[in-house]
Design an enzyme around this catalytic site. Structure first.
Site, PDB file in Angstrom:
ATOM      1  N   PRO A  67     -30.135 -22.567 -51.831  1.00 15.35           N
ATOM      2  CA  PRO A  67     -29.662 -22.509 -53.210  1.00 15.35           C
ATOM      3  C   PRO A  67     -29.765 -21.136 -53.846  1.00 15.35           C
ATOM      4  O   PRO A  67     -30.738 -20.419 -53.644  1.00 15.35           O
ATOM      5  CB  PRO A  67     -30.561 -23.513 -53.945  1.00 15.35           C
ATOM      6  CG  PRO A  67     -31.758 -23.670 -53.081  1.00 15.35           C
ATOM      7  CD  PRO A  67     -31.262 -23.493 -51.672  1.00 15.35           C
ATOM      8  N   ARG A 123     -27.666 -11.650 -59.035  1.00 13.65           N
ATOM      9  CA  ARG A 123     -28.888 -12.376 -59.355  1.00 13.65           C
ATOM     10  C   ARG A 123     -30.104 -11.457 -59.217  1.00 13.65           C
ATOM     11  O   ARG A 123     -30.392 -10.973 -58.117  1.00 13.65           O
ATOM     12  CB  ARG A 123     -29.024 -13.537 -58.371  1.00 13.65           C
ATOM     13  CG  ARG A 123     -30.332 -14.269 -58.407  1.00 13.65           C
ATOM     14  CD  ARG A 123     -30.486 -15.169 -57.184  1.00 13.65           C
ATOM     15  NE  ARG A 123     -31.683 -15.970 -57.316  1.00 13.65           N
ATOM     16  CZ  ARG A 123     -32.295 -16.568 -56.302  1.00 13.65           C
ATOM     17  NH1 ARG A 123     -31.805 -16.469 -55.079  1.00 13.65           N
ATOM     18  NH2 ARG A 123     -33.377 -17.264 -56.507  1.00 13.65           N
ATOM     19  N   ASN A 157     -32.811 -18.912 -44.656  1.00 15.67           N
ATOM     20  CA  ASN A 157     -33.345 -18.550 -45.969  1.00 15.67           C
ATOM     21  C   ASN A 157     -33.135 -19.768 -46.851  1.00 15.67           C
ATOM     22  O   ASN A 157     -32.040 -19.983 -47.381  1.00 15.67           O
ATOM     23  CB  ASN A 157     -32.638 -17.322 -46.552  1.00 15.67           C
ATOM     24  CG  ASN A 157     -33.287 -16.887 -47.863  1.00 15.67           C
ATOM     25  OD1 ASN A 157     -34.099 -17.623 -48.428  1.00 15.67           O
ATOM     26  ND2 ASN A 157     -32.938 -15.704 -48.349  1.00 15.67           N
ATOM     27  N   ALA A 184     -35.413 -21.562 -52.822  1.00  8.53           N
ATOM     28  CA  ALA A 184     -36.493 -22.306 -53.475  1.00  8.53           C
ATOM     29  C   ALA A 184     -36.899 -23.561 -52.705  1.00  8.53           C
ATOM     30  O   ALA A 184     -38.040 -24.039 -52.852  1.00  8.53           O
ATOM     31  CB  ALA A 184     -36.075 -22.671 -54.901  1.00  8.53           C
ATOM     32  N   GLU A 228     -37.849 -18.171 -40.349  1.00  7.38           N
ATOM     33  CA  GLU A 228     -37.833 -18.282 -41.814  1.00  7.38           C
ATOM     34  C   GLU A 228     -37.627 -16.885 -42.385  1.00  7.38           C
ATOM     35  O   GLU A 228     -38.309 -15.941 -41.985  1.00  7.38           O
ATOM     36  CB  GLU A 228     -39.168 -18.860 -42.305  1.00  7.38           C
ATOM     37  CG  GLU A 228     -39.279 -18.854 -43.824  1.00  7.38           C
ATOM     38  CD  GLU A 228     -40.621 -19.370 -44.332  1.00  7.38           C
ATOM     39  OE1 GLU A 228     -41.362 -20.007 -43.553  1.00  7.38           O
ATOM     40  OE2 GLU A 228     -40.928 -19.130 -45.504  1.00  7.38           O
ATOM     41  N   HIS A 245     -36.953 -14.382 -45.897  1.00  2.00           N
ATOM     42  CA  HIS A 245     -36.877 -14.140 -47.343  1.00  2.00           C
ATOM     43  C   HIS A 245     -36.527 -12.684 -47.588  1.00  2.00           C
ATOM     44  O   HIS A 245     -37.086 -11.785 -46.941  1.00  2.00           O
ATOM     45  CB  HIS A 245     -38.196 -14.481 -48.035  1.00  2.00           C
ATOM     46  CG  HIS A 245     -38.567 -15.909 -47.833  1.00  2.00           C
ATOM     47  ND1 HIS A 245     -37.915 -16.935 -48.468  1.00  2.00           N
ATOM     48  CD2 HIS A 245     -39.478 -16.476 -47.010  1.00  2.00           C
ATOM     49  CE1 HIS A 245     -38.418 -18.086 -48.050  1.00  2.00           C
ATOM     50  NE2 HIS A 245     -39.368 -17.839 -47.169  1.00  2.00           N
ATOM     51  N   ARG A 255     -45.243 -12.262 -55.099  1.00  2.00           N
ATOM     52  CA  ARG A 255     -44.607 -12.796 -56.305  1.00  2.00           C
ATOM     53  C   ARG A 255     -45.445 -13.960 -56.863  1.00  2.00           C
ATOM     54  O   ARG A 255     -46.628 -14.046 -56.603  1.00  2.00           O
ATOM     55  CB  ARG A 255     -43.160 -13.203 -55.978  1.00  2.00           C
ATOM     56  CG  ARG A 255     -42.322 -11.999 -55.491  1.00  2.00           C
ATOM     57  CD  ARG A 255     -40.891 -12.387 -55.168  1.00  2.00           C
ATOM     58  NE  ARG A 255     -40.193 -12.892 -56.357  1.00  2.00           N
ATOM     59  CZ  ARG A 255     -39.040 -13.561 -56.316  1.00  2.00           C
ATOM     60  NH1 ARG A 255     -38.459 -13.799 -55.142  1.00  2.00           N
ATOM     61  NH2 ARG A 255     -38.471 -13.992 -57.426  1.00  2.00           N
TER      62      ARG A 255
HETATM   63  C1  DQA Z   1     -36.030 -16.177 -51.520  1.00  2.00           C
HETATM   64  C2  DQA Z   1     -37.403 -16.340 -52.179  1.00  2.00           C
HETATM   65  C3  DQA Z   1     -37.522 -17.712 -52.831  1.00  2.00           C
HETATM   66  O1  DQA Z   1     -38.790 -17.853 -53.440  1.00  2.00           O
HETATM   67  C4  DQA Z   1     -36.448 -17.866 -53.900  1.00  2.00           C
HETATM   68  O2  DQA Z   1     -36.517 -19.148 -54.481  1.00  2.00           O
HETATM   69  C5  DQA Z   1     -35.089 -17.564 -53.393  1.00  2.00           C
HETATM   70  C6  DQA Z   1     -34.898 -16.436 -52.499  1.00  2.00           C
HETATM   71  C7  DQA Z   1     -35.838 -14.767 -50.934  1.00  2.00           C
HETATM   72  O3  DQA Z   1     -34.894 -14.596 -50.163  1.00  2.00           O
HETATM   73  O4  DQA Z   1     -36.599 -13.843 -51.265  1.00  2.00           O
HETATM   74  O5  DQA Z   1     -34.116 -18.204 -53.781  1.00  2.00           O
HETATM   75  O6  DQA Z   1     -35.942 -17.091 -50.433  1.00  2.00           O
END
Ligand code: DQA
Length: 153
Positions: A13, A21, A82, A85, A106, A108, A115
């Site tokens: 999402p 964003r 990815n 959330a 995984e 990010h 964070r």
């Molecule tokens: C994210 C980190 C998540 O916490 C966040 O909700 C995202 C993007 C990232 O790519 O840094 O939507 O997965």
């Protein structure tokens, strides 16, 4: 002989909003830029790219199942996920990954551990082969290089 040469790069999402964003967190690259970067990395490593994004948890679960069928057929090198959330909330994604036995990285863009506290827990990490966070969108290329290395006999 069929080779395990396909990789799914699955985005959850709000990743369709990349570029506009929170650019101070996620940078200025769009999702189309990320797809192009992944296509280039896959070409370098002899992998076939299947790149997708969804804002819907169930659709991501269905795609993990699809990856599982490719894994069972011997055509999947692995999955880069990815989950956005859903990383921090989704028992359904955890169970889907566990149930398929796929090799999954995984991913990010941001360093989630630097964070908010609610981003520090991942339901994906315990069922992932590896985790990449904090390299910006370059992390996608790193994840694909890692999957290519793992796929070597
Ligand atoms: C994210 C980190 C998540 O916490 C966040 O909700 C995202 C993007 C990232 O790519 O840094 O939507 O997965």
């Amino acid at each position: 002989m069929t080779t395990a040469a396909t990789v799914f790069v699955l985005n959850g999402p709000n990743l369709n909003l990349l570029g506009t964003r929170e650019p101070q967190v996620y940078g200025s690259a769009t999702l189309a830029d990320v797809q192009a970067l992944c296509a280039e990395a896959c070409a370098q490593h002899g992998l076939t790219l299947d790149f997708r994004q969804s804002n819907h948890e169930g659709e991501l679960v269905d795609w993990i199942h699809e990856a599982g069928r490719a894994h069972a057929a011997g055509t999947l090198a692995g999955v880069v996920l990815n989950a956005g959330a859903y990383t921090h909330t989704s028992v359904a994604l955890h169970d889907a990954i566990k149930g398929t036995g796929i090799t999954l990285v995984e991913l990010h863009i941001s360093n989630v551990h630097a964070r908010e506290a609610f981003r520090h827990h991942s339901y994906i990490a315990p069922v992932a082969k590896a985790v990449i966070a904090g390299f910006g969108v370059r992390g996608y290329a790193l994840a694909l290089a890692g999957l290519a290395a793992l796929a070597q006999p």
